[in-house]
Design an enzyme around this catalytic site. Structure first.
Site, PDB file in Angstrom:
ATOM      1  N   GLU A 120       0.856  -1.179   0.000  1.00  0.00           N
ATOM      2  CA  GLU A 120       0.000   0.000   0.000  1.00  0.00           C
ATOM      3  C   GLU A 120       0.896   1.234   0.000  1.00  0.00           C
ATOM      4  O   GLU A 120       1.954   1.224   0.635  1.00  0.00           O
ATOM      5  CB  GLU A 120      -0.898   0.061   1.248  1.00  0.00           C
ATOM      6  CG  GLU A 120      -1.987  -0.989   1.295  1.00  0.00           C
ATOM      7  CD  GLU A 120      -1.529  -2.262   1.993  1.00  0.00           C
ATOM      8  OE1 GLU A 120      -0.532  -2.194   2.759  1.00  0.00           O
ATOM      9  OE2 GLU A 120      -2.136  -3.325   1.751  1.00  0.00           O
ATOM     10  N   TYR A 132       7.860   2.114  -7.593  1.00  0.00           N
ATOM     11  CA  TYR A 132       7.097   0.863  -7.777  1.00  0.00           C
ATOM     12  C   TYR A 132       6.727   0.659  -9.252  1.00  0.00           C
ATOM     13  O   TYR A 132       6.791  -0.461  -9.765  1.00  0.00           O
ATOM     14  CB  TYR A 132       5.844   0.873  -6.902  1.00  0.00           C
ATOM     15  CG  TYR A 132       6.143   1.073  -5.422  1.00  0.00           C
ATOM     16  CD1 TYR A 132       7.275   0.506  -4.831  1.00  0.00           C
ATOM     17  CD2 TYR A 132       5.310   1.842  -4.603  1.00  0.00           C
ATOM     18  CE1 TYR A 132       7.565   0.698  -3.486  1.00  0.00           C
ATOM     19  CE2 TYR A 132       5.595   2.032  -3.252  1.00  0.00           C
ATOM     20  CZ  TYR A 132       6.725   1.468  -2.711  1.00  0.00           C
ATOM     21  OH  TYR A 132       7.022   1.659  -1.379  1.00  0.00           O
TER      22      TYR A 132
HETATM   23  C1  LIG Z   1      10.675   5.982  -1.679  1.00  0.00           C
HETATM   24  C2  LIG Z   1      12.135   5.950  -1.258  1.00  0.00           C
HETATM   25  C3  LIG Z   1      12.419   4.647  -0.513  1.00  0.00           C
HETATM   26  C4  LIG Z   1      13.006   5.997  -2.529  1.00  0.00           C
HETATM   27  O1  LIG Z   1      14.356   5.882  -2.112  1.00  0.00           O
HETATM   28  P1  LIG Z   1      15.587   6.530  -2.905  1.00  0.00           P
HETATM   29  O2  LIG Z   1      16.815   5.956  -2.288  1.00  0.00           O
HETATM   30  O3  LIG Z   1      15.480   8.008  -2.967  1.00  0.00           O
HETATM   31  O4  LIG Z   1      15.293   5.948  -4.351  1.00  0.00           O
HETATM   32  P2  LIG Z   1      16.279   5.764  -5.597  1.00  0.00           P
HETATM   33  O5  LIG Z   1      17.330   6.822  -5.612  1.00  0.00           O
HETATM   34  O6  LIG Z   1      16.716   4.352  -5.623  1.00  0.00           O
HETATM   35  O7  LIG Z   1      15.264   6.037  -6.803  1.00  0.00           O
HETATM   36  C5  LIG Z   1      14.524   4.959  -7.363  1.00  0.00           C
HETATM   37  C6  LIG Z   1      13.340   5.496  -8.134  1.00  0.00           C
HETATM   38  O8  LIG Z   1      12.417   6.148  -7.257  1.00  0.00           O
HETATM   39  C7  LIG Z   1      11.803   7.238  -7.936  1.00  0.00           C
HETATM   40  N1  LIG Z   1      12.183   8.487  -7.262  1.00  0.00           N
HETATM   41  C8  LIG Z   1      13.104   8.589  -6.256  1.00  0.00           C
HETATM   42  N2  LIG Z   1      13.144   9.866  -5.826  1.00  0.00           N
HETATM   43  C9  LIG Z   1      12.262  10.566  -6.576  1.00  0.00           C
HETATM   44  C10 LIG Z   1      11.854  11.937  -6.598  1.00  0.00           C
HETATM   45  N3  LIG Z   1      12.400  12.840  -5.770  1.00  0.00           N
HETATM   46  N4  LIG Z   1      10.890  12.309  -7.480  1.00  0.00           N
HETATM   47  C11 LIG Z   1      10.349  11.408  -8.305  1.00  0.00           C
HETATM   48  N5  LIG Z   1      10.694  10.082  -8.342  1.00  0.00           N
HETATM   49  C12 LIG Z   1      11.634   9.678  -7.483  1.00  0.00           C
HETATM   50  C13 LIG Z   1      12.332   7.202  -9.364  1.00  0.00           C
HETATM   51  O9  LIG Z   1      11.477   6.369 -10.113  1.00  0.00           O
HETATM   52  C14 LIG Z   1      13.692   6.539  -9.167  1.00  0.00           C
HETATM   53  O10 LIG Z   1      14.147   5.893 -10.324  1.00  0.00           O
HETATM   54  P3  LIG Z   1      15.125   6.727 -11.338  1.00  0.00           P
HETATM   55  O11 LIG Z   1      16.359   7.004 -10.535  1.00  0.00           O
HETATM   56  O12 LIG Z   1      15.359   5.759 -12.458  1.00  0.00           O
HETATM   57  O13 LIG Z   1      14.379   7.979 -11.718  1.00  0.00           O
HETATM   58  C15 LIG Z   1      12.531   7.195  -0.401  1.00  0.00           C
HETATM   59  O14 LIG Z   1      12.111   8.350  -1.082  1.00  0.00           O
HETATM   60  C16 LIG Z   1      11.918   7.185   0.990  1.00  0.00           C
HETATM   61  O15 LIG Z   1      12.481   6.609   1.924  1.00  0.00           O
HETATM   62  N6  LIG Z   1      10.757   7.842   1.127  1.00  0.00           N
HETATM   63  C17 LIG Z   1      10.106   7.949   2.431  1.00  0.00           C
HETATM   64  C18 LIG Z   1       9.524   6.609   2.854  1.00  0.00           C
HETATM   65  C19 LIG Z   1       8.467   6.139   1.876  1.00  0.00           C
HETATM   66  O16 LIG Z   1       7.726   6.919   1.305  1.00  0.00           O
HETATM   67  N7  LIG Z   1       8.408   4.807   1.707  1.00  0.00           N
HETATM   68  C20 LIG Z   1       7.419   4.186   0.862  1.00  0.00           C
HETATM   69  C21 LIG Z   1       6.214   3.872   1.686  1.00  0.00           C
HETATM   70  S1  LIG Z   1       4.985   3.059   0.680  1.00  0.00           S
END
Ligand SMILES: CC(C)(COP(=O)(O)OP(=O)(O)OC[C@H]1O[C@@H](n2cnc3c(N)ncnc32)[C@H](O)[C@@H]1OP(=O)(O)O)[C@@H](O)C(=O)NCCC(=O)NCCS
Length: 196
Positions: A120, A132
């Site tokens: 979710e 995702y």
């Molecule tokens: C979601 C989360 C885990 C992504 O982690 P991250 O280490 O920044 O992600 P990555 O650098 O590996 O990026 C992977 C993909 O996420 C998406 N993404 C990451 N940051 C983004 C941003 N600021 N805006 C848009 N897309 C983004 C992109 O699709 C990216 O792929 P790309 O690099 O090919 O564009 C992180 O933002 C987080 O911890 N968020 C808070 C917790 C959360 O929301 N968890 C999910 C609960 S359902």
């Protein structure tokens, strides 16, 4: 994830989620739950270069320092793998670590012979949704008022691991990650209970 990792995980959780999980919840997931698979991504401090070897010879080497930059959780119930949580430390985002964590959990789901992965996500959390979608998750439902703190809806997302187009896409993503990051995977093929 080990019990000793909990303080670092909770520290990230508290600046990331409302409400955060408690330390007790993590201890349960690690040590008691029979269906939970928890993972951390740990950055290990590099070995000293040869320039500092001389100093090393005359002073005992320090233990290798490490710190946790992200974590995730997967529940396997019957043939359904449910991503219970995933987060990276705010200072380490947009470096590919979130993707590595998600890829690790999807690979674990494949090893555990799950048929699909579900999760979710808040409808406002476009960042996580992008991640995702990159892995082929699709929205199958909307859960109204799913989040108790503000009544926000959740998208119910699903990744079908029996879909050949999806698994072919996943293999490409996994191969790209394996080539890009210097990392060791001690999670995908590990037993549920890591050493304490
Ligand atoms: C979601 C989360 C885990 C992504 O982690 P991250 O280490 O920044 O992600 P990555 O650098 O590996 O990026 C992977 C993909 O996420 C998406 N993404 C990451 N940051 C983004 C941003 N600021 N805006 C848009 N897309 C983004 C992109 O699709 C990216 O792929 P790309 O690099 O090919 O564009 C992180 O933002 C987080 O911890 N968020 C808070 C917790 C959360 O929301 N968890 C999910 C609960 S359902």
């Amino acid at each position: 994830m080990r019990l000793i990792d909990i303080p670092q995980v909770v520290a990230i959780d508290q600046i990331t989620f409302v409400p955060p999980w408690s330390a007790r919840s993590y201890a349960y997931e690690i040590a008691e739950s029979t269906y939970s698979h928890m993972v951390v991504l740990e950055e290990i401090e590099e070995q000293p270069s040869t320039r500092s070897l001389f100093r090393w010879l005359f002073s005992p080497p320090r233990a290798q320092a490490s710190h946790i930059v992200g974590y995730g959780g997967l529940w396997l119930i019957s043939d359904e793998a449910h991503i219970s949580t995933i987060a990276t430390h705010p200072e380490y985002r947009r470096r590919g670590w979130g993707e590595l964590l998600l890829a690790g959990m999807v690979q674990k789901a494949l090893v555990l012979r799950a048929s699909y992965v579900v999760l979710e996500v808040r409808v406002s959390n476009v960042t996580a949704q992008n991640l995702y979608h990159k892995y082929g998750f699709v929205t199958v439902d909307v859960k109204k008022g799913y989040y108790h703190n503000n009544g926000e809806d959740a998208y119910d997302m699903r990744l079908d691991l029996h879909d050949e187009a999806i698994t072919a896409r996943l293999e490409g993503l996994f191969a790209r990650l394996a080539g890009r990051n210097g990392y060791e995977d001690a999670f995908t093929h590990a037993d549920r209970h890591p050493p304490r």
